[in-house]
Design an enzyme around this catalytic site. Structure first.
Site, short mmCIF file in Angstrom:
data_model
loop_
_atom_site.label_atom_id
_atom_site.label_comp_id
_atom_site.label_asym_id
_atom_site.label_seq_id
_atom_site.Cartn_x
_atom_site.Cartn_y
_atom_site.Cartn_z
N GLN A 14 1.41 -4.99 -0.34
CA GLN A 14 2.72 -5.25 0.27
C GLN A 14 2.61 -5.32 1.79
O GLN A 14 3.10 -6.26 2.40
CB GLN A 14 3.70 -4.13 -0.12
CG GLN A 14 5.10 -4.33 0.46
CD GLN A 14 5.98 -3.08 0.40
OE1 GLN A 14 5.49 -1.96 0.19
NE2 GLN A 14 7.25 -3.26 0.62
N TYR A 144 -1.48 11.48 -4.41
CA TYR A 144 -1.39 10.52 -3.30
C TYR A 144 -1.13 11.28 -1.99
O TYR A 144 -1.82 11.06 -0.99
CB TYR A 144 -0.25 9.54 -3.57
CG TYR A 144 0.10 8.62 -2.43
CD1 TYR A 144 1.31 8.76 -1.75
CD2 TYR A 144 -0.76 7.60 -2.03
CE1 TYR A 144 1.65 7.91 -0.70
CE2 TYR A 144 -0.42 6.74 -0.99
CZ TYR A 144 0.79 6.89 -0.33
OH TYR A 144 1.12 6.05 0.71
C1 VAH Z 1 4.97 5.14 -2.15
N1 VAH Z 1 5.57 3.24 -0.75
O1 VAH Z 1 6.10 5.07 -2.60
C2 VAH Z 1 4.70 4.41 -0.84
C3 VAH Z 1 4.99 5.30 0.35
C4 VAH Z 1 6.54 6.99 1.35
C5 VAH Z 1 6.21 6.17 0.19
O2 VAH Z 1 3.90 6.05 0.70
O3 VAH Z 1 4.09 5.74 -2.70
#
Ligand code: VAH
Length: 317
Positions: A14, A144
């Site tokens: 993106q 993440y």
């Molecule tokens: C996510 N778009 O949703 C990413 C981002 C703050 C969110 O890191 O994982």
């Protein structure tokens, strides 16, 4: 033009896809090498300059690319995002941490500069939710988020220990009209536009009162390039700048979109991503970015929705 020789990893993603085109306009198309992995590049991306495939986990191939293309700057956009990361935490760690480690080691040896994005996902349930400070508690509960804390700390270690030029911002949710996001918790804020413009009912996967920090793509690109062009010696922070454009609830977004599509319908059916969203801040204090390198967003909710509706109405016609 410039004498930068830039590699963009995650160039089919993106942010990476639009960042590549913007960097090519600024520094010359042949000075910006786009590297993708699984996702097929768009025609625009492929036609706008050199495109290669590669895996950031393959250090030998990464070194070969950096050597052969004489790279001096890497915008490292390749990552597994929060929702996908919860479905495959081991892959998330492997790509987000080992991929960055490979780049940092190459940067240490070859003196290249690195931009590595972080995210508001570094904050967790114990972090203040309103006006979240730059320097505060980082106890993320997603793989993440954990990989982004590791990335910030590892990058700062290479700055202090080896003098490597590593920079990064904590991106909020990013809204854009060119390349759909993949696997993020904030993807609802992009999907809602697509359903509204197509005249279809949208089922939102977070609650209507969920408020998250967001940013429109033009501001995301501006922040990224502005930080990389700042005087490194003047920066007090390096790899983890809070930046934000706006904050709004899913319901506020629905209502703003309905100003352009009065018949737009949206229902709310929270799924596992609601739990992730609840651990993130509602609003961000980005005063350090403003003081250290002059950050200032251009878009608020109204201005972003107006531009998104214009662009998507043309694109999806
Ligand atoms: C996510 N778009 O949703 C990413 C981002 C703050 C969110 O890191 O994982």
């Amino acid at each position: 033009m410039s004498d930068y020789r830039i590699l963009v990893t995650g160039a089919t993603g993106q942010i990476g896809s639009e960042l590549t085109v913007t960097l090519r306009e600024k520094y010359g198309k042949d000075n910006v090498i786009a590297m993708g992995h699984r996702r097929k590049p768009s025609k625009t991306l492929e036609e706008s300059g050199p495109y290669i495939t590669g895996d950031v986990r393959d250090r030998e191939n990464l070194e070969k690319i950096i050597r052969e293309y004489d790279i001096d700057t890497v915008y490292h956009m390749a990552a597994i995002l929060s929702a996908t990361g919860e479905n495959n935490p081991q892959l998330c760690w492997d790509v987000n941490v080992n991929g960055l480690y490979n780049l940092l080691e190459i940067a240490r040896e070859k003196r290249i500069r690195i931009f590595c994005p972080s995210s508001i996902a570094v904050f967790g349930p114990s972090t203040p939710k309103e006006n979240t400070p730059q320097d505060t508690i980082l106890t993320p509960t997603t793989m993440y988020g954990i990989t982004k804390v590791v990335g910030e700390l590892l990058g700062e270690y290479y700055v202090q220990k080896y003098g490597v030029d590593v920079r990064g911002v904590r991106y909020p949710g990013i809204i854009s009209s060119e390349t759909p996001p993949g696997g993020g918790t904030t993807d609802y804020a992009v999907e809602m536009f697509y359903y509204a413009v197509k005249g279809e009912k949208y089922t939102c996967f977070v609650r209507e009162d969920t408020v998250l920090p967001m940013m429109y793509m033009p501001d995301c690109l501006k922040a990224t390039i502005q930080l990389m062009e700042a005087d490194f010696s003047r920066l007090k922070h390096h790899t983890n700048f809070n930046v934000s454009g706006m904050s709004f609830s899913a319901k506020e977004l629905e209502e703003e979109i309905r100003k352009y599509r009065p018949d737009f319908e949206c229902e709310y059916k929270p799924d596992f991503r609601q739990k992730i969203a609840e651990t993130w801040p509602r609003t961000i204090d980005d005063s350090c970015a403003r003081q250290e390198w002059g950050w200032k967003p251009d878009y608020d909710l109204e201005k972003m929705v107006e531009d998104m509706m214009k662009r998507l109405s043309k694109k999806l016609r």
